[in-house]
Design a protein around this motif. Sequence first.
Motif, PDB file in Angstrom:
ATOM      1  N   VAL A 244       0.800  -1.068   0.001  1.00  0.00           N
ATOM      2  CA  VAL A 244       0.139  -0.021   0.050  1.00  0.00           C
ATOM      3  C   VAL A 244       0.854   0.895   0.112  1.00  0.00           C
ATOM      4  O   VAL A 244       1.945   1.315   0.857  1.00  0.00           O
ATOM      5  N   LEU A 245       0.735   2.053  -1.006  1.00  0.00           N
ATOM      6  CA  LEU A 245       1.310   3.356  -1.207  1.00  0.00           C
ATOM      7  C   LEU A 245       0.813   4.730  -0.592  1.00  0.00           C
ATOM      8  O   LEU A 245      -0.463   4.853  -1.010  1.00  0.00           O
ATOM      9  N   LEU A 246       1.295   5.160   0.358  1.00  0.00           N
ATOM     10  CA  LEU A 246       0.683   6.446   0.979  1.00  0.00           C
ATOM     11  C   LEU A 246       1.422   7.625   0.307  1.00  0.00           C
ATOM     12  O   LEU A 246       2.656   7.791   0.526  1.00  0.00           O
ATOM     13  N   LEU A 247       0.539   8.715  -0.333  1.00  0.00           N
ATOM     14  CA  LEU A 247       1.053   9.947  -0.787  1.00  0.00           C
ATOM     15  C   LEU A 247       0.355  10.990  -0.128  1.00  0.00           C
ATOM     16  O   LEU A 247      -0.895  11.258   0.221  1.00  0.00           O
ATOM     17  N   GLY A 248       0.916  12.033  -0.054  1.00  0.00           N
ATOM     18  CA  GLY A 248       0.316  13.342   0.540  1.00  0.00           C
ATOM     19  C   GLY A 248      -0.097  14.311  -0.357  1.00  0.00           C
ATOM     20  O   GLY A 248       0.128  15.431  -0.415  1.00  0.00           O
ATOM     21  N   VAL A 249      -1.065  13.658  -1.572  1.00  0.00           N
ATOM     22  CA  VAL A 249      -1.699  14.506  -2.456  1.00  0.00           C
ATOM     23  C   VAL A 249      -3.055  15.010  -1.852  1.00  0.00           C
ATOM     24  O   VAL A 249      -3.606  14.363  -1.081  1.00  0.00           O
ATOM     25  N   ARG A 250      -3.176  16.215  -2.247  1.00  0.00           N
ATOM     26  CA  ARG A 250      -4.505  16.866  -1.643  1.00  0.00           C
ATOM     27  C   ARG A 250      -5.232  17.643  -2.805  1.00  0.00           C
ATOM     28  O   ARG A 250      -4.775  18.205  -3.822  1.00  0.00           O
ATOM     29  N   LYS A 251      -6.853  17.507  -2.791  1.00  0.00           N
ATOM     30  CA  LYS A 251      -7.497  18.321  -3.864  1.00  0.00           C
ATOM     31  C   LYS A 251      -7.323  19.803  -3.686  1.00  0.00           C
ATOM     32  O   LYS A 251      -7.554  20.412  -4.536  1.00  0.00           O
ATOM     33  N   ASP A 252      -6.935  20.131  -2.326  1.00  0.00           N
ATOM     34  CA  ASP A 252      -6.787  21.590  -2.227  1.00  0.00           C
ATOM     35  C   ASP A 252      -5.612  22.367  -2.954  1.00  0.00           C
ATOM     36  O   ASP A 252      -5.583  23.524  -3.035  1.00  0.00           O
ATOM     37  N   GLU A 253      -4.663  21.519  -3.414  1.00  0.00           N
ATOM     38  CA  GLU A 253      -3.669  21.962  -3.929  1.00  0.00           C
ATOM     39  C   GLU A 253      -4.015  22.837  -5.184  1.00  0.00           C
ATOM     40  O   GLU A 253      -3.219  23.927  -5.541  1.00  0.00           O
ATOM     41  N   SER A 254      -4.607  22.337  -5.975  1.00  0.00           N
ATOM     42  CA  SER A 254      -5.002  23.170  -7.244  1.00  0.00           C
ATOM     43  C   SER A 254      -6.112  22.320  -8.134  1.00  0.00           C
ATOM     44  O   SER A 254      -6.540  21.249  -7.560  1.00  0.00           O
ATOM     45  N   LEU A 255      -6.815  23.338  -8.825  1.00  0.00           N
ATOM     46  CA  LEU A 255      -8.107  22.671  -9.595  1.00  0.00           C
ATOM     47  C   LEU A 255      -7.499  21.297 -10.601  1.00  0.00           C
ATOM     48  O   LEU A 255      -8.240  20.315 -10.285  1.00  0.00           O
ATOM     49  N   SER A 256      -6.366  21.586 -11.029  1.00  0.00           N
ATOM     50  CA  SER A 256      -5.865  20.393 -11.802  1.00  0.00           C
ATOM     51  C   SER A 256      -5.498  19.131 -11.009  1.00  0.00           C
ATOM     52  O   SER A 256      -5.947  17.922 -11.461  1.00  0.00           O
ATOM     53  N   ARG A 257      -5.093  19.308  -9.872  1.00  0.00           N
ATOM     54  CA  ARG A 257      -4.657  18.225  -8.959  1.00  0.00           C
ATOM     55  C   ARG A 257      -5.926  17.537  -8.384  1.00  0.00           C
ATOM     56  O   ARG A 257      -6.373  16.289  -8.304  1.00  0.00           O
ATOM     57  N   LYS A 258      -6.894  18.381  -8.288  1.00  0.00           N
ATOM     58  CA  LYS A 258      -8.211  17.741  -7.890  1.00  0.00           C
ATOM     59  C   LYS A 258      -8.766  17.082  -9.002  1.00  0.00           C
ATOM     60  O   LYS A 258      -9.485  15.962  -8.549  1.00  0.00           O
ATOM     61  N   ARG A 259      -8.873  17.678 -10.005  1.00  0.00           N
ATOM     62  CA  ARG A 259      -9.366  16.488 -11.329  1.00  0.00           C
ATOM     63  C   ARG A 259      -8.735  15.315 -11.605  1.00  0.00           C
ATOM     64  O   ARG A 259      -9.561  14.167 -11.498  1.00  0.00           O
ATOM     65  N   ARG A 260      -7.245  15.319 -11.293  1.00  0.00           N
ATOM     66  CA  ARG A 260      -6.570  14.149 -11.490  1.00  0.00           C
ATOM     67  C   ARG A 260      -6.765  13.123 -10.373  1.00  0.00           C
ATOM     68  O   ARG A 260      -7.115  11.965 -10.647  1.00  0.00           O
ATOM     69  N   ILE A 261      -7.079  13.668  -9.041  1.00  0.00           N
ATOM     70  CA  ILE A 261      -7.170  12.652  -7.806  1.00  0.00           C
ATOM     71  C   ILE A 261      -8.749  12.214  -8.311  1.00  0.00           C
ATOM     72  O   ILE A 261      -9.041  11.121  -7.990  1.00  0.00           O
ATOM     73  N   GLU A 262      -9.571  13.013  -8.430  1.00  0.00           N
ATOM     74  CA  GLU A 262     -11.116  12.618  -8.743  1.00  0.00           C
ATOM     75  C   GLU A 262     -11.428  11.721  -9.903  1.00  0.00           C
ATOM     76  O   GLU A 262     -12.074  10.668  -9.656  1.00  0.00           O
TER      77      GLU A 262
END
Length: 539
Positions: free
Chosen positions: A153-171
């Motif tokens: 299991v890989l844990l990453l510190g990514v967050r939707k709040d970082e940017s709209l593009s990051r939010k879209r990629r996560i979703e």
Amino acid sequence: MINNFTDNLNYILEEMKKVYQHDNRPWIIGYSGGKDSTAVVQLAFKMLTSLPKSKRHKHIYIVSSDTLIENPIVLGYLQTNCDAINRYAKNTLLPISSHIVYPKYDNTFWTNIIGRGLPTPTSIRFRWCTERLKIKPSNEFIKKRVEENGEVVLLLGVRKDESLSRKRRIENREIEGYLFTPHNTINNTYVYNPIVDLTTDEVWKILLSNNGNTPWGTNNNDLHNLYMGSDGGECPFTITKNSKGQVDTPSCGNSRFGCWCCTVVVQDKSLTGFIQNGEEWLQPLLNFRNWLISIRDKHEYRKQYRRDGNHYYKKLLLDNLPLIHNLELDKNYIFNKGNKEYVDLKNSVEDIHKGNKESSNKEKIYLELLPLINNYQIDPSKVFESDKGRYINVLGYGPFNFKARKKILQKLLETQKKINRFIDFPLITVEELEVIDKIWDDEEDLTCHSLVDIYNNVMGKKLPWHDFKKPIFDNETLIKIKTLNKKFNLPDNLITSLLIETNKNKHFTNRTILDRSISKILNQRYLHKSIVEEIENDY
């Protein structure tokens, strides 16, 4: 998620506790040293210490990436924390360990640029650095853990709040109702993002609580000061590519700290920020980085064919050329640089004179790359039509030539000497120099002494293998070869390749290998450019 921060935090910790206890799959936490990944590591520590020793049943690996060109201040901070984590884990018997991964010496930034002449990375079309320096070493570490344990299991510190593009990629990667998502490229690896819904303020609340003290004995106020001093953000731990093979988590944005010689960003706000906040000793790094960007598209430093000997073309719309009647170039836009003429695509001689400007490397084209007849007239037979308008095919650049590679190495070592007055921090390792030297011997250097001599001249000392280097020919012979090349109008690089290849195979009794090598060199596309163009135009 719950609105109250304390409840949010407790919710995340309980979720992490359940995920940890659910199975025997070890955890791997991607740790860049930045705020988000530090928050994940800190929460993992808090979760783990809250469990009874009997339930700490599986290992947590914390993996960081050192590209060998990291900002020295940030790298020092990262190394300090990694060492502190390992000391604390050893003293408390926590099943957690910190690891730093590196690119292999035959695939580092400088091995590719100085050794092979690979052009420096750019923002979109040619960003090869992330894959080679960050993704590959990290993925190799993960794959080894998969081989040992079946799944991880890989844990990453990514967050939707970082940017709209990051939010879209996560979703786009989320599977509704599931905490884990399968990794895009590594089998049996599942990604878990515990802080995905936290805001930036909430991340800092986690880090600066308890006066900023971390469980492993360092202080996050130092991290906060790094952010304040760099005027930038972190260069995230990157391990993913999307289905098209593109980097899914960008290694760098316009505001980041990471590689000190990053050529992807136009302006390195991080390095500049550190300098403006009192770290003046970093100025030579910034100067070198800016110089490296400035030479990327200079005609005199690039080959006009790729490493495999193929040449290629790029479309140039005629509307982008300063033309007058009959496809003739406007001479007011033509400049001389050394023995070369080029067209400035935006600025005339008068414009530059009035504005006291320097013409940009990206806004000019050298005349010899254009299909010209009658001095400054475009050959009408080379003009084609597309939906975007009329265009010509312009010969594209290949790798840095040998002159450029030697120049880059010399300037890098000179920068190293300046930095050495303040800190013992290698900008290029001896191991990389050894690999580069072998590449030069194998491809470019008849003297077999160019690299060791540059190092000795700049650094004032010899590399360990300096005295063992033997040239293929003596100086008198080398001078004679150059004279003959000039007399018969033969390309130096072609004759050099033929002589090196012959020397490599001189002890073999079977000539087949040599014959194939010679045939391959002589049949490179760039040597038969006019014939190739004629055949292609017939089709």
